[in-house]
Design an enzyme around this catalytic site. Structure first.
Site, PDB file in Angstrom:
ATOM      1  N   ASP A  23       0.393  -6.183  -7.176  1.00 53.84           N
ATOM      2  CA  ASP A  23       1.833  -5.993  -6.987  1.00 53.84           C
ATOM      3  C   ASP A  23       2.194  -4.509  -7.079  1.00 53.84           C
ATOM      4  O   ASP A  23       1.523  -3.743  -7.779  1.00 53.84           O
ATOM      5  CB  ASP A  23       2.595  -6.806  -8.051  1.00 53.84           C
ATOM      6  CG  ASP A  23       4.053  -7.016  -7.675  1.00 53.84           C
ATOM      7  OD1 ASP A  23       4.435  -6.758  -6.521  1.00 53.84           O
ATOM      8  OD2 ASP A  23       4.827  -7.448  -8.561  1.00 53.84           O
ATOM      9  N   HIS A  40       1.484  -1.065   1.668  1.00 59.67           N
ATOM     10  CA  HIS A  40       0.558  -2.187   1.880  1.00 59.67           C
ATOM     11  C   HIS A  40      -0.780  -1.697   2.448  1.00 59.67           C
ATOM     12  O   HIS A  40      -1.831  -2.207   2.070  1.00 59.67           O
ATOM     13  CB  HIS A  40       1.183  -3.222   2.828  1.00 59.67           C
ATOM     14  CG  HIS A  40       2.374  -3.916   2.235  1.00 59.67           C
ATOM     15  ND1 HIS A  40       2.371  -4.428   0.949  1.00 59.67           N
ATOM     16  CD2 HIS A  40       3.606  -4.197   2.745  1.00 59.67           C
ATOM     17  CE1 HIS A  40       3.561  -4.988   0.708  1.00 59.67           C
ATOM     18  NE2 HIS A  40       4.323  -4.849   1.764  1.00 59.67           N
ATOM     19  N   LEU A 134     -21.268 -11.196  -4.771  1.00 57.64           N
ATOM     20  CA  LEU A 134     -19.870 -11.250  -5.215  1.00 57.64           C
ATOM     21  C   LEU A 134     -19.141 -12.328  -4.418  1.00 57.64           C
ATOM     22  O   LEU A 134     -19.270 -12.397  -3.199  1.00 57.64           O
ATOM     23  CB  LEU A 134     -19.167  -9.902  -4.980  1.00 57.64           C
ATOM     24  CG  LEU A 134     -17.667  -9.883  -5.330  1.00 57.64           C
ATOM     25  CD1 LEU A 134     -17.444  -9.962  -6.834  1.00 57.64           C
ATOM     26  CD2 LEU A 134     -16.986  -8.631  -4.767  1.00 57.64           C
TER      27      LEU A 134
END
Ligand code: IPE
Ligand code: IPE
Ligand code: MG
Length: 241
Positions: A23, A40, A134
């Site tokens: 955020d 973004h 991962l």
């Protein structure tokens, strides 16, 4: 480590599964007088860095919240811009992620997404399905309540079909988008907000939470390492004495 002779800690010193509510992209851009989409784009760069750093920090499962079921409320420009960022991320990162042993998955409802994006998502999931270094999961059009509702419908179908008689929590887990993923041990939210915004409510029932004021585009592997150190000091009791 928080291990005392009398009461050994039950939790691992390093969280196996870290989930992040990324955020603060908008505020990061606003602080500089730039459009939100610049934030973004910078945020997507941070994802790349954190993904690269995670395995060396002992993280095997990393889940990131990229777009919520509530984020459709934003302007068309911002929503389309975010979708473009997701598309580019997959296109540009596919080779690197495959080579680095990353298995990529997505959670969230897919029907509302552009069919071309859906195809890219399915493609990279299939292409990286054999990777184990991962486990990267990206939540797009994800909402915990939406997921629980869809899972309930699936469970009801299984019951109606006679496949399940008395449903268990494990049966319900099998109906969630996160099927096959361990529960998060640690949920991190950047940008100073102290709420969970519909992120993994079922799965995070026993997660530890960390809220940091750092805005996501400023969040570095060093910030993550610092949070992991603190996690190692926590005493996770899971209801035990
Ligand atoms: C998080 O950053 C990214 C998404 C929710 C898509 P925000 O866009 O929410 O940034 P702020 O909260 O407005 O600063
Ligand atoms: C949560 O952030 C969703 C993502 C990070 C993708 P928001 O910025 O949308 O959450 P609220 O609106 O502050 O609760
Ligand atoms: Mg926000």
């Amino acid at each position: 480590m928080a291990v005392t002779a009398a009461e050994p800690s039950q939790g691992p010193a390093t969280p196996r599964h870290v989930a992040i509510i990324m955020d603060g992209n908008g505020r990061w851009a606003k602080n500089r007088g730039w459009p939100r989409l610049v934030g973004h784009r910078r945020g997507a760069e941070r994802v790349k860095q954190i993904v690269r750093a995670a395995p060396d920090l002992g993280i095997g499962w990393l889940t990131v919240y990229a777009f919520s079921t509530e984020n459709w409320k934003r302007s068309t420009e911002e929503v389309l811009g975010l979708m473009k960022i997701f598309r580019r991320y997959i296109l540009r990162e596919a080779d690197g992620l495959s080579a680095e042993g990353v298995r990529m998955r997505f959670i969230g409802g897919r029907e509302r997404l552009d069919p071309k994006l859906q195809a890219l998502m399915a493609g990279i999931e299939a292409r990286t399905a054999g990777n184990t270094r991962l486990n990267l999961t990206v939540a797009i059009n994800y909402g915990g309540r939406d997921e629980i509702l869809r899972a309930s419908t699936r469970l009801a179908e299984k019951i109606a079909a006679g496949q399940i008689e008395n449903p268990t929590e494990a049966d319900f887990n099998d109906c969630l988008d996160t099927v096959g993923l361990p529960d998060p041990d640690l949920v991190i939210r950047t940008s100073g907000e102290t709420r969970t915004s519909n992120f993994l409510p079922w799965q995070s029932a026993y997660a530890e939470y960390e809220f940091t004021p750092t805005l996501w585009p400023d969040f570095s592997p060093e910030h993550l390492a610092e949070i992991l150190d603190r996690f190692g000091l926590r005493d996770r009791r899971f209801g035990g004495a």
